[in-house]
Design an enzyme around this catalytic site. Structure first.
Site, mmCIF file in Angstrom:
data_model
loop_
_atom_site.group_PDB
_atom_site.id
_atom_site.type_symbol
_atom_site.label_atom_id
_atom_site.label_comp_id
_atom_site.label_asym_id
_atom_site.label_seq_id
_atom_site.Cartn_x
_atom_site.Cartn_y
_atom_site.Cartn_z
ATOM 1 C CB CYS A 79 29.502 -18.451 -39.854
ATOM 2 S SG CYS A 79 27.795 -17.843 -39.998
ATOM 3 C CG HIS A 167 28.703 -22.370 -42.826
ATOM 4 N ND1 HIS A 167 29.183 -22.735 -41.584
ATOM 5 C CD2 HIS A 167 27.703 -21.490 -42.601
ATOM 6 C CE1 HIS A 167 28.497 -22.105 -40.647
ATOM 7 N NE2 HIS A 167 27.592 -21.338 -41.235
ATOM 8 C CD GLU A 169 31.556 -25.350 -42.399
ATOM 9 O OE1 GLU A 169 30.787 -25.033 -41.472
ATOM 10 O OE2 GLU A 169 32.266 -24.519 -42.996
ATOM 11 N N GLY A 222 31.590 -57.638 -33.578
ATOM 12 C CA GLY A 222 31.426 -58.031 -34.977
ATOM 13 C C GLY A 222 31.315 -56.817 -35.879
ATOM 14 C CG ASP A 225 33.229 -48.233 -34.768
ATOM 15 O OD1 ASP A 225 33.693 -47.931 -35.887
ATOM 16 O OD2 ASP A 225 32.198 -47.727 -34.306
ATOM 17 C CB SER A 226 34.609 -53.974 -31.754
ATOM 18 O OG SER A 226 33.938 -54.883 -32.576
#
Length: 509
Positions: A79, A167, A169, A222, A225-226
């Site tokens: 684009c 686009h 994507e 909890g 990610d962690s």
């Protein structure tokens, strides 16, 4: 060494989506702002230039230095990127009489072009541009057109440089992933070897070399990610990783004990710290949402600092930062004007003197889950809904009291349990309950009541940037409402939130 593709971000709302599509093809890519590109140094094999809300005809439009890129390696302009390749090298971009937004179809496709392999004529593409390419430079060849746009896609003769005005994507471009695969695998020659298993192996090896015999502290929440961060570190350094799980008094019902139990079964070196009284005392009398966040953040840092100081010779602080957070902090527009103040250890003070290690800061949320699955983390834990850092504090509108926390914990427990019982939990991205600062008249038995109102919220999303409310069955909502009113003392009315984001947010505060 991992082969890398570079995405130069010119400010498009779709830039992260380009990266996600590239990674779906098991190829590693990085996003960098157009105005702060990395040194090429042979570390990148190809480049994609993203779209932009700007027009190439504007004086202050994004300008890129392509000296080390164009003609030196495969390059794809999307684009704005395509229009920039035309405008900057002798062609003309003009304001279009017919603005193309939304679905269009390719009426012409040069099927012999390496970029257009297996992309059929009439393929649906997604357009989003007001300008259009009026005249191509001499060495540019049209390889696809729509009814309204002749140069929907082009190639530069003698180079592996391509431009597309649509686009690929977005999901609406039906053969978009095929086109990206043509570019990335066919033209650039990337090996599709960036998989969850390869990420685990590379990251663990890297962590071993980086950390050596140093001790690392990690504040576990909890959340996904962690948890993935903890397991990666544990694989690398074993019990030299010290995990700290803090009860801030506004967790879900029984969450402190159940999460601790889950982590111990995973063999993590973890210490639970119940500081609920300290947090609730600090929150006493505060009703402003931002003040709640700042108070919880401040007290968390104090508690975490006390506990980290007990870990002898701690050198590193591990954080579960993921890639969208990194992109946000170095975005085209600079750091976000409003940094969320509830990131658990995002704003650690200088006096802690710990070095930062962030093992998953190259991953998107869905990739974090896939890496967790590759390491054998329990599916229930990986499937947990996101939960805000300040916990129930920002789901209790107004002041926080022990009684309000008790009420909301019970309501939330009924709602989440019911979602699981009815096999709806995994169809929802995030769910929770809000305790509203209003009371309503009700009748229980022969008595008039004047009690609290709660709002239930369930949304579907992929990343939390946008979200839509979930159409839960009426029968289910009726059952949950009935259970809450009958079982939770202090509540006599339940409502369901049917707002989408935008304009509403997922949380109420």
């Amino acid at each position: 060494m991992q082969q890398k593709l570079l995405i130069l971000d010119c400010g498009s709302q779709y830039t992260q989506l380009i990266a996600r599509r590239v990674r779906e093809l098991n190829v590693y890519c990085e996003i960098h702002p157009f105005n702060n590109p990395p040194k090429m140094d042979g570390q990148y094999k190809a480049v994609i230039i993203s779209g932009s809300p700007a027009s190439v005809r504007e004086e202050d439009a994004p300008k890129l230095d392509l000296t080390e890129i164009k003609g030196q390696m495969p390059l794809l302009g999307v684009c704005y990127g395509a229009q920039y390749l035309v405008q900057s090298f002798g062609g003309t971009v003009a304001a279009s009489d017919i603005r193309e937004y939304g679905r269009a179809h390719l009426k012409f496709v040069e099927s012999s072009s390496p970029l257009m392999q297996k992309v059929p004529q009439n393929s649906q593409v997604w357009m989003s541009h007001a300008d259009t390419i009026a005249e191509l430079p001499e060495s540019y060849e049209v390889i696809a057109s729509t009814a309204d746009v002749e140069a929907a896609a082009f190639k530069i003769a003698g180079e592996t440089t391509y431009g597309i005005q649509f686009h690929p994507e977005v999901y609406h471009s039906t053969d978009g992933l095929q086109l990206l695969e043509n570019f990335i695998v066919g033209i650039c020659g990337f090996e599709q070897n960036w998989t969850p298993n390869s990420f685990v192996d590379e990251t663990v090896a890297k962590l071993k070399a980086q950390l050596g015999d140093d001790r690392v502290v990690l504040g576990l929440s909890g959340g996904v990610d962690s948890t993935v961060t903890a397991v990666l570190l544990s694989k690398a350094i074993g019990d030299k990783l010290h995990c700290i799980f803090v009860n801030n008094g506004v967790l879900r019902k029984n969450e402190f004990d159940s999460v601790l139990e889950q982590y111990k079964e995973m063999g993590l070196n973890i210490k639970g710290v119940d500081s609920s009284k300290r947090f609730l005392d600090a929150l006493n009398g505060i009703s402003d949402p931002e003040q709640k966040r700042k108070t919880i953040g401040r007290v968390f840092i104090e508690v975490f600092d006390d506990e980290a100081a007990l870990v002898e010779n701690a050198v590193w602080l591990a954080q579960g930062t993921i890639y969208p957070d990194v992109i946000e902090s170095v975005s085209v527009k600079g750091p976000s004007a409003t940094i969320k103040s509830h990131h658990n250890v995002g704003g650690l003070p200088d006096y802690m003197k710990l070095k930062i290690v962030e093992p998953i800061n190259t991953l998107f949320k869905d990739e974090v889950r896939r890496v967790g699955k590759a390491m054998g983390i329990d599916a229930e834990l990986l499937g947990r809904h996101p939960f805000p850092g300040p916990g129930l504090a920002i789901r209790i509108l107004g002041e926080i009291t022990h009684e309000k926390v008790r009420i909301l914990q019970e309501v939330d427990h009924v709602f989440i349990d019911a979602l699981k019982e009815h096999n709806l939990y995994n169809k929802v991205w995030q769910a929770g309950a809000m305790l509203l600062p209003v009371q309503s008249v009700g009748v229980m038995g022969d008595e008039r009541t004047y009690e609290s109102v709660v709002a239930l919220r369930a949304v579907e999303s992929t990343d939390g940037m946008t979200a839509d409310w979930v159409h839960l069955p009426y029968e289910f909502l009726a059952e949950v409402s009935n259970k809450i009113i009958n079982r939770v003392k202090g509540v006599n009315r339940v409502v369901y939130d049917i707002s989408s984001k935008p304009p509403a947010t997922i949380e109420w505060e």
